[in-house]
Design a protein around this motif. Sequence first.
Motif, PDB file in Angstrom:
ATOM      1  N   UNK A 103      53.024  29.240  69.666  1.00 58.19           N
ATOM      2  CA  UNK A 103      52.653  30.420  68.878  1.00 58.19           C
ATOM      3  C   UNK A 103      51.189  30.782  69.087  1.00 58.19           C
ATOM      4  N   UNK A 104      50.315  29.786  69.238  1.00 59.31           N
ATOM      5  CA  UNK A 104      48.892  30.080  69.428  1.00 59.31           C
ATOM      6  C   UNK A 104      48.646  30.801  70.753  1.00 59.31           C
ATOM      7  N   UNK A 105      49.427  30.441  71.772  1.00 51.12           N
ATOM      8  CA  UNK A 105      49.307  31.148  73.051  1.00 51.12           C
ATOM      9  C   UNK A 105      49.720  32.599  72.893  1.00 51.12           C
ATOM     10  N   UNK A 106      50.793  32.834  72.160  1.00 51.79           N
ATOM     11  CA  UNK A 106      51.253  34.205  71.925  1.00 51.79           C
ATOM     12  C   UNK A 106      50.246  34.984  71.093  1.00 51.79           C
ATOM     13  N   UNK A 107      49.609  34.336  70.131  1.00 56.00           N
ATOM     14  CA  UNK A 107      48.581  35.012  69.334  1.00 56.00           C
ATOM     15  C   UNK A 107      47.440  35.467  70.231  1.00 56.00           C
ATOM     16  N   UNK A 108      47.012  34.598  71.146  1.00 55.81           N
ATOM     17  CA  UNK A 108      45.923  34.959  72.043  1.00 55.81           C
ATOM     18  C   UNK A 108      46.285  36.046  73.033  1.00 55.81           C
ATOM     19  N   UNK A 109      47.550  36.065  73.474  1.00 55.27           N
ATOM     20  CA  UNK A 109      47.967  37.035  74.484  1.00 55.27           C
ATOM     21  C   UNK A 109      48.333  38.388  73.893  1.00 55.27           C
ATOM     22  N   UNK A 110      49.067  38.365  72.784  1.00 56.12           N
ATOM     23  CA  UNK A 110      49.661  39.604  72.276  1.00 56.12           C
ATOM     24  C   UNK A 110      49.249  39.949  70.846  1.00 56.12           C
ATOM     25  N   UNK A 205      49.609  30.234  81.225  1.00 53.82           N
ATOM     26  CA  UNK A 205      50.205  30.572  82.519  1.00 53.82           C
ATOM     27  C   UNK A 205      51.727  30.528  82.435  1.00 53.82           C
ATOM     28  N   UNK A 206      52.290  29.532  81.747  1.00 50.24           N
ATOM     29  CA  UNK A 206      53.747  29.437  81.619  1.00 50.24           C
ATOM     30  C   UNK A 206      54.306  30.625  80.845  1.00 50.24           C
ATOM     31  N   UNK A 207      53.649  30.995  79.742  1.00 47.38           N
ATOM     32  CA  UNK A 207      54.121  32.134  78.952  1.00 47.38           C
ATOM     33  C   UNK A 207      54.034  33.425  79.768  1.00 47.38           C
ATOM     34  N   UNK A 208      52.922  33.628  80.442  1.00 41.49           N
ATOM     35  CA  UNK A 208      52.772  34.836  81.259  1.00 41.49           C
ATOM     36  C   UNK A 208      53.773  34.849  82.407  1.00 41.49           C
ATOM     37  N   UNK A 209      54.020  33.701  83.018  1.00 42.10           N
ATOM     38  CA  UNK A 209      54.967  33.622  84.118  1.00 42.10           C
ATOM     39  C   UNK A 209      56.386  33.910  83.644  1.00 42.10           C
ATOM     40  N   UNK A 210      56.701  33.488  82.422  1.00 45.93           N
ATOM     41  CA  UNK A 210      58.024  33.763  81.869  1.00 45.93           C
ATOM     42  C   UNK A 210      58.173  35.219  81.452  1.00 45.93           C
ATOM     43  N   UNK A 211      57.114  35.794  80.892  1.00 44.56           N
ATOM     44  CA  UNK A 211      57.204  37.153  80.350  1.00 44.56           C
ATOM     45  C   UNK A 211      56.919  38.239  81.383  1.00 44.56           C
ATOM     46  N   UNK A 212      55.994  37.983  82.308  1.00 45.93           N
ATOM     47  CA  UNK A 212      55.541  39.058  83.211  1.00 45.93           C
ATOM     48  C   UNK A 212      55.366  38.556  84.642  1.00 45.93           C
TER      49      UNK A 212
END
Length: 247
Positions: A103-110, A205-212
């Motif tokens: 969730x913290x990664x998503x908070x920082x990204x989006x 990087x994993x979240x971005x690679x999965x999403x975009x």
Amino acid sequence: YWTYQVLRNIIMVTVAGTIGSWWFDKPSVQHETFVRATIYNFGSICFGSLFVGPVQFLRQVTEGLRPNRDESSLMCLYECSLFFQEKIRNCVDSLANSFTPWAFTYVGLYYYGLKEAGHKANELFEKRGWSRIVTDDLISSVLTMVSLVIGGLTGSFAVILEALDARGLSSFGHPMMTAFIIGFMIGIVLSTVLFSIIESSVCAVIVCFAASPVEFHLNHPQLSKEMRHAWREVWPGSLDIENSGLA
């Protein structure tokens, strides 16, 4: 504990925002991301820092409570046992879906709120079929072992100081043991806070690679090719972006 977790998660949110700006080929927003993490998202970070660790620990503890039905489930007492196990497990799973480290990664990204960010992260990994992949804690396990080694070294250094310094570091209880514990804790805290930069970079990087993945290929084609090749070697069949013309 809470202050320590807040510091680590501020770093995680800041690094995620910085990785996101590079991923989408935007101007660097490191300063803006840090300001957002320490002001606008600070409430979510503090809230999550208090509950994410305990909730994830409960999830590990209750992993063995997942019901396993067989022929003996006709027994009344066994059925009652399964019922309570299932309720406890569902309650912990519901909490874990909101209070997840991702969730913290998503908070920082989006810039989502904490609970919404947790749900979005879990939905993303379930949609991509990566739920098993993201539970592989190899990076965090390695960093934890390195932190323990650093803690042992700093603790040993504190013992040396205690033996050489006439005044000593502490007069409480057993001075040598107290000095080692103080040095060990200082080494653990400082190293894990610093290593959270590496861990949060991997998560982002994993979240971005999965999403975009498409944006990554358009903005950084060579790195995208190398990462897809490495990913297929470790997790064959987990990429479904061949139809996007990226294979």
